[in-house]
Design an enzyme around this catalytic site. Structure first.
Site, PDB file in Angstrom:
ATOM      1  N   SER A 188       1.063  -1.219   0.039  1.00 61.12           N
ATOM      2  CA  SER A 188      -0.029  -0.147  -0.029  1.00 61.12           C
ATOM      3  C   SER A 188       0.820   1.325   0.083  1.00 61.12           C
ATOM      4  O   SER A 188       1.727   1.337  -0.847  1.00 61.12           O
ATOM      5  CB  SER A 188      -0.929  -0.117   1.139  1.00 61.12           C
ATOM      6  OG  SER A 188      -1.766   1.112   1.165  1.00 61.12           O
TER       7      SER A 188
ATOM      8  N   ASP B 266      -7.797  -5.078  -6.942  1.00 60.95           N
ATOM      9  CA  ASP B 266      -7.123  -4.314  -6.086  1.00 60.95           C
ATOM     10  C   ASP B 266      -7.166  -2.734  -6.580  1.00 60.95           C
ATOM     11  O   ASP B 266      -6.688  -2.236  -7.631  1.00 60.95           O
ATOM     12  CB  ASP B 266      -5.769  -4.304  -5.552  1.00 60.95           C
ATOM     13  CG  ASP B 266      -5.209  -3.508  -4.485  1.00 60.95           C
ATOM     14  OD1 ASP B 266      -6.166  -2.599  -4.248  1.00 60.95           O
ATOM     15  OD2 ASP B 266      -4.206  -3.771  -3.900  1.00 60.95           O
TER      16      ASP B 266
END
Length: 273
Positions: A143, A201
């Site tokens: 991330s 994602d």
């Protein structure tokens, strides 16, 4: 193939085994210092340095955290990511100004630039101190941590080439920079920068193009957990259409479900089979 019991400190090239251990190292960045210290010892690393800085960013992130561990053959710096609930604000704001890239090469997302600036000096010092036996150097993160790993590696390459990373592994990394800086990274880290994206994602699709882009190397994890060398064109187009017509950041959306680090850990373990 069974899961290896510990990381190979002599690794120098990309492999499913190394990708598995780098996602484990990225996951470790989410843990507390005592857990990091204990796991580092279990993995055969006898030196640990923790990095923790605070600043006032343009998104709801209270601090930046990372760690550096070293043995006589390998150094790993793992950067901590963010909680999924924070994703919407710090990646979707199109009004966020750019931040000058490393060595004034291109530009990066303001929040990433500010976060990296706050922690880079201590990371650089730790790597320089620990690298006393010509150890290999690796950066990893998930991330936001992936964005920082990529940008820290690029900054080392452009500003501190003697400490250049042998490999950078990111998982669920958002877009970080413009095309000029991405081109520089593609040149400097050919076959050494590995970006993993899990199915739908949403984070790797943010911040929006064309202002921000990705480096070239992509390992796409499909719906069955198989790692591919690139994202299928049809799948990418489908994702973009969904993003334009629905809120992929909603809790029930694949875009958010596919982002947590545990999904990447499971995929990398499955990729060993």
């Amino acid at each position: 193939m069974s899961t290896p019991s510990t990381i190979d400190h002599t690794a120098t090239k990309h492999s499913p085994q190394l990708a598995y251990w780098m996602v484990q190292a990225a996951d470790l960045a989410y843990k507390n210092e005592a857990t990091i210290d204990a796991k580092a010892r279990d993995w055969g690393f006898d030196r640990v340095r923790h990095h923790h800085t605070r600043f006032t960013p343009p998104f709801p992130l209270e601090d930046t955290q990372a760690y550096t561990i070293a043995s006589d053959k390998m150094i790993i710096t793992g950067f901590r990511g963010t909680e999924p609930a924070q994703i919407r604000d710090w990646l979707s704001d199109a009004t966020t100004p750019p931040w000058p890239g490393p060595a004034r090469t291109g530009y990066v997302h303001y929040g990433f630039g500010q976060a990296l600036d706050s922690i880079f000096p201590t990371v650089k010092d730790a790597v320089a101190e620990f690298r006393d036996n010509d150890q290999t150097v690796w950066f990893t993160g998930h991330s936001l941590g992936g964005a920082l790993a990529m940008l820290a590696g690029c900054r080392m390459y452009l500003e501190e080439p003697r400490l250049q990373a042998d490999g950078i592994y990111t998982y669920g990394q958002p877009r970080t920079c413009d095309r000029l800086l991405a081109a520089s990274c593609n040149k400097g880290f050919k076959d050494r920068l590995h970006r993993y994206v899990n199915n739908n994602d949403i984070v790797p699709q943010l911040p929006p193009e064309p202002a921000y882009t990705h480096v070239e190397t992509l390992h796409y994890i499909d719906a069955s957990g198989r790692v591919r060398s690139s994202m299928p064109v049809l799948g990418a187009l489908t994702d973009r259409v969904k993003g334009a017509t629905a809120d992929l950041l909603a809790p029930a959306g694949d875009g958010l479900r596919d982002h947590p680090i545990k999904q990447y850990v499971a995929a990398m373990e499955k990729n060993l089979a």
